[in-house]
Enzyme design. Sequence first.
Site, PDB file in Angstrom:
ATOM      1  N   GLY A 182       0.754  -1.249  -0.067  1.00 59.47           N
ATOM      2  CA  GLY A 182      -0.006  -0.153   0.022  1.00 59.47           C
ATOM      3  C   GLY A 182       0.749   1.243   0.014  1.00 59.47           C
ATOM      4  CD  GLN A 235       3.519   5.681   2.951  1.00 56.29           C
ATOM      5  OE1 GLN A 235       2.506   5.127   2.544  1.00 56.29           O
ATOM      6  NE2 GLN A 235       4.438   5.400   3.374  1.00 56.29           N
ATOM      7  CB  CYS A 288       5.301   2.251   7.541  1.00 56.92           C
ATOM      8  SG  CYS A 288       4.669   3.758   6.667  1.00 56.92           S
ATOM      9  CG  LEU A 289       6.565   1.400   1.486  1.00 54.43           C
ATOM     10  CD1 LEU A 289       5.728   1.776   0.207  1.00 54.43           C
ATOM     11  CD2 LEU A 289       7.790   0.446   1.248  1.00 54.43           C
ATOM     12  CG  HIS A 314      -0.446   1.245   7.279  1.00 54.07           C
ATOM     13  ND1 HIS A 314       0.240   0.779   8.379  1.00 54.07           N
ATOM     14  CD2 HIS A 314       0.024   2.105   6.622  1.00 54.07           C
ATOM     15  CE1 HIS A 314       1.415   1.575   8.041  1.00 54.07           C
ATOM     16  NE2 HIS A 314       1.151   2.078   7.057  1.00 54.07           N
ATOM     17  CD  GLU A 315      -1.261   2.300   3.038  1.00 56.24           C
ATOM     18  OE1 GLU A 315      -0.880   3.737   2.789  1.00 56.24           O
ATOM     19  OE2 GLU A 315      -0.472   1.359   2.948  1.00 56.24           O
ATOM     20  CG  HIS A 352       0.078   6.787   5.632  1.00 54.08           C
ATOM     21  ND1 HIS A 352       0.980   7.256   6.287  1.00 54.08           N
ATOM     22  CD2 HIS A 352       0.348   5.459   5.427  1.00 54.08           C
ATOM     23  CE1 HIS A 352       1.876   6.186   6.255  1.00 54.08           C
ATOM     24  NE2 HIS A 352       1.558   5.118   5.962  1.00 54.08           N
TER      25      HIS A 352
HETATM   26 CO    CO Z   1       2.759   3.218   5.830  1.00 52.58          CO
END
Ligand code: CO
Length: 161
Positions: A46, A51, A90-91, A132-133, A136
């Site tokens: 995701g 991000q 998480c990225l 999670h997304e 963000h």
């Molecule tokens: Co994330």
Amino acid sequence: MAIRKIVMYPAEVLEKKCRPVEKFDKKLIKLLDDMYDTMIEYDGVGLAAPQIGIDERIAIVDIDNELGTIEMINPHIIKTSGEQNGPEGCLSFPNLFGEVKRPNYVMIEAYNRKGKKYTLEAEEFLARAILHEIDHLDGILFTTKVSRYLEEDELKGVEIE
Ligand code: CO
């Protein structure tokens, strides 16, 4: 299509409440395509627009199932239920993984790239990735919900969102 640079924590854009998308135009489509390329390049399941430095309510999720890539524009959570505890990464936080408690079920409403509204129900890991997304987009990072950070020997199969 292009791979964008991922914004790493700490960065102001990651903790901002993002603005709703107003125009469903070519720029949005390009952004969604770039987000897809970026998510694939960095092996994520995701990615949310902040991000890659964009404070707009846009996120994608792809857990490699029959639904393909889910594009969520201006998503809203309609309802949640149940509870699950599981590992997350998480990225925007390289090499940081933790256990996070989330609802086991979610129903969302969102728009696709054509500006068409849809509803989607998800359970278990897909629900986790979607939540999670969406977090963000409200500037909420998974680290604020971690109950326990994971050790290196616990990381097998943990997905990065
Ligand atoms: Co994330």
